[in-house]
Design an enzyme around this catalytic site. Sequence first.
Site, PDB file in Angstrom:
ATOM      1  N   PHE A  73     -62.599 -51.968 -75.937  1.00  0.00           N
ATOM      2  CA  PHE A  73     -63.678 -51.351 -75.152  1.00  0.00           C
ATOM      3  C   PHE A  73     -64.851 -52.317 -75.138  1.00  0.00           C
ATOM      4  O   PHE A  73     -64.856 -53.308 -75.874  1.00  0.00           O
ATOM      5  CB  PHE A  73     -64.084 -50.009 -75.783  1.00  0.00           C
ATOM      6  CG  PHE A  73     -64.399 -50.098 -77.251  1.00  0.00           C
ATOM      7  CD1 PHE A  73     -65.679 -50.408 -77.682  1.00  0.00           C
ATOM      8  CD2 PHE A  73     -63.395 -49.918 -78.202  1.00  0.00           C
ATOM      9  CE1 PHE A  73     -65.961 -50.512 -79.042  1.00  0.00           C
ATOM     10  CE2 PHE A  73     -63.674 -50.023 -79.560  1.00  0.00           C
ATOM     11  CZ  PHE A  73     -64.961 -50.326 -79.986  1.00  0.00           C
ATOM     12  N   PHE A  75     -68.107 -53.205 -76.593  1.00  0.00           N
ATOM     13  CA  PHE A  75     -67.621 -54.575 -76.769  1.00  0.00           C
ATOM     14  C   PHE A  75     -66.985 -54.658 -78.147  1.00  0.00           C
ATOM     15  O   PHE A  75     -67.621 -55.089 -79.100  1.00  0.00           O
ATOM     16  CB  PHE A  75     -68.798 -55.579 -76.671  1.00  0.00           C
ATOM     17  CG  PHE A  75     -69.452 -55.535 -75.311  1.00  0.00           C
ATOM     18  CD1 PHE A  75     -68.853 -56.202 -74.239  1.00  0.00           C
ATOM     19  CD2 PHE A  75     -70.604 -54.815 -75.098  1.00  0.00           C
ATOM     20  CE1 PHE A  75     -69.445 -56.160 -72.985  1.00  0.00           C
ATOM     21  CE2 PHE A  75     -71.182 -54.770 -73.825  1.00  0.00           C
ATOM     22  CZ  PHE A  75     -70.600 -55.442 -72.765  1.00  0.00           C
TER      23      PHE A  75
END
Length: 156
Positions: A73, A75
Amino acid sequence: MPKLEKIWLIIGSGSLVLFLLITGVMAVSMGLNPPDGMQTTVEPDKVEEQAPFDNPGLEKIGPNEYKATILSFVFGYDPHTITIPKGSTVHFEITSKDVVHGFHIPGTPTNLMLTPGHVSEYTQTFNEPGEFLFLCHEYCGIGHEVMYGTIIVEDT
Ligand code: CUA
């Protein structure tokens, strides 16, 4: 029109037609697919409710054999750290819940593109003890360079 200009026009439009033709032939007759190891499809919006991505992590599936289910995802990765004993073979299955990310372990052949909606798979054996970084190598936004995780291979 000058002769040279005509020749360049023909070369220019000719190569445009050639490139479109190559892309067209690959897409239609050769079944152009997403990058390797992306057979399974998932719904990116609901991926967190679906097995196995509702419970990402490391699972022992045999002697020296593990399955690593990883959700990426912006980050980061879930899980962020994976610990395995030396000599382990890890079957990675990874997907993204938002945008395109990468999964690369420098110094190994593990190099995956993570596309939302697809599950990327790869198998890697870790014979050397140490700490291995895995990182995102597909630009995914402002936090791209801090998107990484660690594989700890313990000396047994
Ligand atoms: Cu994720 Cu770059």
